[in-house]
Design a protein around this motif. Sequence first.
Motif, mmCIF file in Angstrom:
data_model
loop_
_atom_site.group_PDB
_atom_site.id
_atom_site.type_symbol
_atom_site.label_atom_id
_atom_site.label_comp_id
_atom_site.label_asym_id
_atom_site.label_seq_id
_atom_site.Cartn_x
_atom_site.Cartn_y
_atom_site.Cartn_z
ATOM 1 N N ASN A 46 0.842 -1.187 0.000
ATOM 2 C CA ASN A 46 0.000 0.000 0.000
ATOM 3 C C ASN A 46 0.883 1.245 0.000
ATOM 4 N N LYS A 47 0.477 2.244 -0.785
ATOM 5 C CA LYS A 47 1.293 3.466 -0.904
ATOM 6 C C LYS A 47 1.474 4.154 0.446
ATOM 7 N N ASN A 48 0.553 3.968 1.374
ATOM 8 C CA ASN A 48 0.703 4.579 2.696
ATOM 9 C C ASN A 48 1.901 4.001 3.449
ATOM 10 N N ASP A 49 2.220 2.734 3.206
ATOM 11 C CA ASP A 49 3.423 2.144 3.798
ATOM 12 C C ASP A 49 4.674 2.793 3.218
ATOM 13 N N VAL A 50 4.638 3.084 1.928
ATOM 14 C CA VAL A 50 5.763 3.757 1.286
ATOM 15 C C VAL A 50 5.849 5.195 1.806
ATOM 16 N N TYR A 51 4.719 5.864 1.927
ATOM 17 C CA TYR A 51 4.705 7.228 2.479
ATOM 18 C C TYR A 51 5.302 7.249 3.881
ATOM 19 N N ASP A 52 4.989 6.234 4.684
ATOM 20 C CA ASP A 52 5.530 6.150 6.035
ATOM 21 C C ASP A 52 7.055 6.058 5.991
ATOM 22 N N TRP A 53 7.573 5.268 5.042
ATOM 23 C CA TRP A 53 9.022 5.150 4.904
ATOM 24 C C TRP A 53 9.635 6.519 4.579
ATOM 25 N N PHE A 54 9.039 7.232 3.630
ATOM 26 C CA PHE A 54 9.546 8.564 3.278
ATOM 27 C C PHE A 54 9.484 9.501 4.487
ATOM 28 N N ASN A 55 8.398 9.457 5.218
ATOM 29 C CA ASN A 55 8.224 10.319 6.380
ATOM 30 C C ASN A 55 9.297 10.059 7.430
#
Length: 72
Positions: A46-55
């Motif tokens: 899920n893109k939210n997991d990727v967003y979390d990594w970036f964050n």
Amino acid sequence: MEGKELTLQNIIDKNVEALWKEFQNVPVDRNGNLKTAWYAFPKGTNKNDVYDWFNRHHSEGLAYLIEEVKKE
């Protein structure tokens, strides 16, 4: 980053910003899941997991990437 002291975090931030620009071209389905594997993230992540990594990895967080780092 002009005028900033060269630090490890600045180098990390620049690399994360480059990855952010690249990530903008990764296709996602209507549920927000990656249609293809991208770096350490398998297809279906899920893109939210990727967003979390970036964050977690950019010193100024996801909001900075969204607002300040434009796709080129």
